[in-house]
Enzyme design. Structure first.
Site, PDB file in Angstrom:
ATOM      1  N   HIS A 115      23.587 -67.519  81.729  1.00 50.54           N
ATOM      2  CA  HIS A 115      22.948 -66.479  80.791  1.00 50.54           C
ATOM      3  C   HIS A 115      24.085 -65.348  80.404  1.00 50.54           C
ATOM      4  CE1 HIS A 115      19.010 -63.830  80.324  1.00 50.54           C
ATOM      5  NE2 HIS A 115      19.907 -63.885  79.281  1.00 50.54           N
TER       6      HIS A 115
ATOM      7  N   TYR B 129      13.848 -63.052  82.935  1.00 52.88           N
ATOM      8  CA  TYR B 129      12.741 -62.468  82.408  1.00 52.88           C
ATOM      9  C   TYR B 129      11.565 -62.472  83.231  1.00 52.88           C
ATOM     10  CZ  TYR B 129      15.459 -63.980  78.337  1.00 52.88           C
ATOM     11  OH  TYR B 129      16.350 -64.127  77.228  1.00 52.88           O
TER      12      TYR B 129
END
Length: 267
Positions: free
Chosen positions: A101, A43
């Site tokens: 992730h 992010y």
């Protein structure tokens, strides 16, 4: 099996990469009552998230901070190095929850999970999480890991309710953390959800979140800024009735909105 109590809802921060907006969103959310903040290497906002945590008038020990190792960083040395870099960006000695992730790119069950386990042994994370794993890879990971899986994060909302993975979470004693709990906005115009919202004089977003709160083991992490941060938190006050939940369970509209070609379920 873990006794880790993951606060609900969490604050998602995906795509919130403007430093000041992200930091202020995290601060405001924590001071409003959120106690769970989710970020990731992917992010590019871990520094801002850390700043928001420091700005908030909330003790650090009261906040669950989660981040995720990028799929390209999942080789052993890369995972251990970049996890430390994440802590530096966050300004923390440890995170409460460290995820793999995506089980893609550099993911190797033995090497990646050994790295995550070693980081936990060193005290750099308190709990281990997985994200975007189909059931067969969850089984494999649980067999390889010495640490219990505390959370599994996937897309989950009324139009993609993840029944199998919700059952799996309950059976194995971990939280299912639902990202995109509003279906990236796709659910907001859905006829059934809109009808239920009108019945309760509520927003469709609140219905989506109320549905999530009604599910065992499911913890939604809506991403939001501005007034939506408060609106999402206050959705806890909406309680769907048995008829509402039954209609959603029987609904024939099912739509995954996060579906990259390289995802494990597309192999």
């Amino acid at each position: 099996m873990t006794d880790f109590d993951l606060p609900s809802p969490g604050l998602g921060t995906s795509a919130n990469d403007d430093f000041e907006e992200c930091a202020e969103t995290v601060r405001a959310a924590l001071e409003l009552g959120y106690r769970h903040v989710d970020t990731a290497q992917m992010y590019d906002n871990e520094t801002a998230v850390g700043e928001g945590i420091r700005r908030a008038d909330v003790p650090r020990e009261d906040v669950v901070v989660a981040t995720k190792v990028h799929p390209d960083n999942l080789a052993y040395d890369d995972a251990t190095r970049t996890a430390r870099e994440s802590l530096d960006r966050l300004g923390l000695d440890a995170v409460d929850l460290l995820y793999v992730h995506w089980p893609t790119s550099a993911y190797d069950p033995e090497e990646t999970l050994r790295a995550i386990g070693d980081l936990r042994e060193e005290g750099l994370c308190d709990h281990v999480g997985l994200s975007n794993f189909p059931p067969e890879l969850l089984d494999e990971a649980r067999a390889v890991l010495d640490s219990p899986v505390a959370a599994h994060q996937v897309e989950c909302h009324p139009l993609f309710p993840q029944e199998e993975l919700r059952r799996y979470a309950v059976e194995h004693g971990h939280s299912l953390v639902g990202y995109s709990p509003l279906g990236r906005g796709e659910a907001l115009d859905d006829p059934l959800l809109t009808e239920i919202a009108e019945k309760h004089d509520a927003s469709t977003a609140a219905v989506c979140l109320a549905w999530a709160f009604a599910q065992k083991a499911l913890v939604p992490i809506p991403k939001a800024t501005g007034d939506h941060v408060r609106a999402n938190y206050e959705a806890r006050e909406l309680e769907l009735d048995e008829e509402d939940l039954a209609r959603i369970a029987a609904y024939d509209v099912r739509e995954r909105v996060i579906d990259p070609d390289g995802a494990a379920w597309n192999r």
